[in-house]
Design a protein around this motif. Sequence first.
Motif, PDB file in Angstrom:
ATOM      1  N   GLU A  28       0.815  -1.209   0.000  1.00 52.38           N
ATOM      2  CA  GLU A  28       0.000   0.000   0.000  1.00 52.38           C
ATOM      3  C   GLU A  28       0.853   1.266   0.000  1.00 52.38           C
ATOM      4  OE1 GLU A  28      -2.091  -3.490   1.179  1.00 52.38           O
ATOM      5  OE2 GLU A  28      -0.305  -2.582   2.099  1.00 52.38           O
ATOM      6  N   ASP A  29       2.100   1.142   0.457  1.00 53.56           N
ATOM      7  CA  ASP A  29       2.978   2.314   0.529  1.00 53.56           C
ATOM      8  C   ASP A  29       3.495   2.747  -0.838  1.00 53.56           C
ATOM      9  OD1 ASP A  29       2.753   2.191   3.313  1.00 53.56           O
ATOM     10  OD2 ASP A  29       4.568   0.957   3.513  1.00 53.56           O
ATOM     11  N   PHE A  30       3.648   1.785  -1.761  1.00 55.75           N
ATOM     12  CA  PHE A  30       4.336   2.153  -3.005  1.00 55.75           C
ATOM     13  C   PHE A  30       3.665   1.706  -4.297  1.00 55.75           C
ATOM     14  CE2 PHE A  30       6.091  -1.998  -1.896  1.00 55.75           C
ATOM     15  CZ  PHE A  30       6.266  -2.643  -3.107  1.00 55.75           C
ATOM     16  N   ILE A  31       2.584   0.972  -4.230  1.00 56.11           N
ATOM     17  CA  ILE A  31       1.981   0.475  -5.467  1.00 56.11           C
ATOM     18  C   ILE A  31       1.505   1.630  -6.355  1.00 56.11           C
ATOM     19  CG2 ILE A  31      -0.345   0.152  -4.503  1.00 56.11           C
ATOM     20  CD1 ILE A  31      -0.500  -2.422  -6.258  1.00 56.11           C
ATOM     21  N   ASN A  32       1.112   2.723  -5.751  1.00 54.89           N
ATOM     22  CA  ASN A  32       0.665   3.870  -6.540  1.00 54.89           C
ATOM     23  C   ASN A  32       1.813   4.777  -6.954  1.00 54.89           C
ATOM     24  OD1 ASN A  32      -2.088   3.162  -6.447  1.00 54.89           O
ATOM     25  ND2 ASN A  32      -2.303   4.094  -4.424  1.00 54.89           N
ATOM     26  N   LEU A  33       3.050   4.426  -6.538  1.00 55.28           N
ATOM     27  CA  LEU A  33       4.212   5.225  -6.886  1.00 55.28           C
ATOM     28  C   LEU A  33       5.059   4.567  -7.975  1.00 55.28           C
ATOM     29  CD1 LEU A  33       5.354   6.284  -3.285  1.00 55.28           C
ATOM     30  CD2 LEU A  33       4.083   7.663  -4.957  1.00 55.28           C
ATOM     31  N   LEU A  34       4.611   3.427  -8.482  1.00 51.40           N
ATOM     32  CA  LEU A  34       5.373   2.749  -9.522  1.00 51.40           C
ATOM     33  C   LEU A  34       5.538   3.683 -10.724  1.00 51.40           C
ATOM     34  CD1 LEU A  34       3.808  -0.845  -9.435  1.00 51.40           C
ATOM     35  CD2 LEU A  34       5.838   0.017  -8.244  1.00 51.40           C
ATOM     36  N   GLY A  35       6.766   3.803 -11.194  1.00 53.68           N
ATOM     37  CA  GLY A  35       7.050   4.708 -12.290  1.00 53.68           C
ATOM     38  C   GLY A  35       7.531   6.069 -11.849  1.00 53.68           C
ATOM     39  N   ILE A  67       7.999  -6.788 -10.382  1.00 52.77           N
ATOM     40  CA  ILE A  67       7.258  -5.547 -10.159  1.00 52.77           C
ATOM     41  C   ILE A  67       7.595  -4.576 -11.291  1.00 52.77           C
ATOM     42  CG2 ILE A  67       6.944  -3.594  -8.590  1.00 52.77           C
ATOM     43  CD1 ILE A  67       7.731  -5.463  -6.284  1.00 52.77           C
ATOM     44  N   PRO A  68       6.621  -3.940 -11.902  1.00 55.05           N
ATOM     45  CA  PRO A  68       6.906  -2.997 -12.990  1.00 55.05           C
ATOM     46  C   PRO A  68       7.925  -1.928 -12.572  1.00 55.05           C
ATOM     47  CG  PRO A  68       4.561  -3.442 -12.897  1.00 55.05           C
ATOM     48  CD  PRO A  68       5.158  -4.103 -11.689  1.00 55.05           C
ATOM     49  N   GLY A  69       8.954  -1.780 -13.396  1.00 53.64           N
ATOM     50  CA  GLY A  69       9.984  -0.793 -13.122  1.00 53.64           C
ATOM     51  C   GLY A  69      11.108  -1.281 -12.242  1.00 53.64           C
ATOM     52  N   ALA A  70      10.970  -2.479 -11.655  1.00 57.50           N
ATOM     53  CA  ALA A  70      12.022  -2.997 -10.774  1.00 57.50           C
ATOM     54  C   ALA A  70      13.277  -3.310 -11.572  1.00 57.50           C
ATOM     55  CB  ALA A  70      11.537  -4.248 -10.042  1.00 57.50           C
ATOM     56  N   ASP A 109      -4.235  -8.617  -7.590  1.00 50.64           N
ATOM     57  CA  ASP A 109      -4.449  -7.187  -7.852  1.00 50.64           C
ATOM     58  C   ASP A 109      -3.139  -6.420  -8.007  1.00 50.64           C
ATOM     59  OD1 ASP A 109      -3.663  -7.514  -5.216  1.00 50.64           O
ATOM     60  OD2 ASP A 109      -4.990  -5.944  -4.432  1.00 50.64           O
ATOM     61  N   THR A 110      -2.028  -7.139  -8.180  1.00 49.94           N
ATOM     62  CA  THR A 110      -0.730  -6.486  -8.305  1.00 49.94           C
ATOM     63  C   THR A 110      -0.240  -6.578  -9.751  1.00 49.94           C
ATOM     64  OG1 THR A 110       0.213  -8.575  -7.505  1.00 49.94           O
ATOM     65  CG2 THR A 110       0.035  -6.775  -5.917  1.00 49.94           C
ATOM     66  N   PRO A 111       0.214  -5.484 -10.337  1.00 52.30           N
ATOM     67  CA  PRO A 111       0.717  -5.530 -11.717  1.00 52.30           C
ATOM     68  C   PRO A 111       2.045  -6.265 -11.808  1.00 52.30           C
ATOM     69  CG  PRO A 111       1.121  -3.369 -10.774  1.00 52.30           C
ATOM     70  CD  PRO A 111       0.296  -4.130  -9.761  1.00 52.30           C
ATOM     71  N   ILE A 112       2.269  -6.914 -12.932  1.00 51.26           N
ATOM     72  CA  ILE A 112       3.474  -7.732 -13.137  1.00 51.26           C
ATOM     73  C   ILE A 112       4.006  -7.515 -14.547  1.00 51.26           C
ATOM     74  CG2 ILE A 112       4.186 -10.142 -13.532  1.00 51.26           C
ATOM     75  CD1 ILE A 112       2.622 -10.935 -11.086  1.00 51.26           C
ATOM     76  N   GLU A 113       5.325  -7.484 -14.663  1.00 51.64           N
ATOM     77  CA  GLU A 113       5.983  -7.461 -15.959  1.00 51.64           C
ATOM     78  C   GLU A 113       6.774  -8.749 -16.140  1.00 51.64           C
ATOM     79  OE1 GLU A 113       8.426  -3.971 -16.117  1.00 51.64           O
ATOM     80  OE2 GLU A 113       6.786  -2.680 -16.815  1.00 51.64           O
ATOM     81  N   LEU A 114       6.936  -9.167 -17.402  1.00 44.28           N
ATOM     82  CA  LEU A 114       7.728 -10.342 -17.739  1.00 44.28           C
ATOM     83  C   LEU A 114       8.917  -9.927 -18.589  1.00 44.28           C
ATOM     84  CD1 LEU A 114       4.825 -12.776 -18.672  1.00 44.28           C
ATOM     85  CD2 LEU A 114       6.190 -12.828 -16.580  1.00 44.28           C
ATOM     86  N   GLY A 115       9.933 -10.781 -18.599  1.00 44.20           N
ATOM     87  CA  GLY A 115      11.093 -10.520 -19.433  1.00 44.20           C
ATOM     88  C   GLY A 115      12.043  -9.521 -18.812  1.00 44.20           C
TER      89      GLY A 115
END
Length: 281
Positions: free
Chosen positions: A149-156, A184-187, A265-271
């Motif tokens: 909850e602390d950072f999911i809306n701060l991705l990017g 995690i997107p952007g990780a 409910d969490t976004p995910i990236e592949l590759g």
Amino acid sequence: MKDWPLLIEASQLADSLHEPKLLILDTSSADNYAKHHVPGAVHIAPAELQCGIKPAVGKMPAPDQLQLLFSRVGLTADKHVIVYDDEGGGWAGRLIWTLDVIGHRNYSYLNGGLQAWLSGGHPSEDVANLPPPSEIDITIDSTPIAEIEDFINLLGNSQLGIWDARSPEEYRGEKVLAQRGGHIPGAVNLDWLELIDNGNDMRLKNLSALQARLDHIGLSADKTIITHCQTHHRSGLSYLLMKILGYPHIKGYHGSWGEWGNREDTPIELGSTPRASDQQP
């Protein structure tokens, strides 16, 4: 009492083993602790640093469990804690993160841990140390703790960096240890094992080179950095390294992929991404 740096070498500890305000905590395997440990060291089983509740088994234990743990090992506010393990710093870093969470910041990491101690020819013992329990009140400081909850809306956000300390195969989603694989997107992926010099008693690699690597992949000290792995065990070392390098704003995501990859409910990236761990500065 001497002023201890955060990163110490085996020779420095060997010269000060009997200082009364030292508390040496060993997070090695039970077998290694029983076979040989630094004289005076008290054992903490790695499992004691995690809640063990699926799916996010790596989350920190409840405050009352932490209170019992640190009372058992004899922690008091005036103790300077020396932390080490037998694997290059993952569990030791997890313990240092836990000490930050309870507000005890007088600690040092023994560079290379048990392997460096034994390779240096320093004395060891095989008898368990059981100090009298201490009276200590645990207060949780949420500053080092990252929750979804602390950072999911701060991705990017350009001021947020996410350090994924898992293997490249896990990061790309080829090796799946949860309901979903990926990252995690952007990780940014930098495997924790790349921080350890296996040919030098499992000590950390050159700190200047590691800093340059982190800067190159976008994990610079001017950002808030959240680090994680599968259970916030391997990312204990990435957290510890950033402490050693003087990063002012770092957090450990203790839910890690065990939580993120098992939610819907969490976004995910592949590759891979352009800043994947196989790029060198």
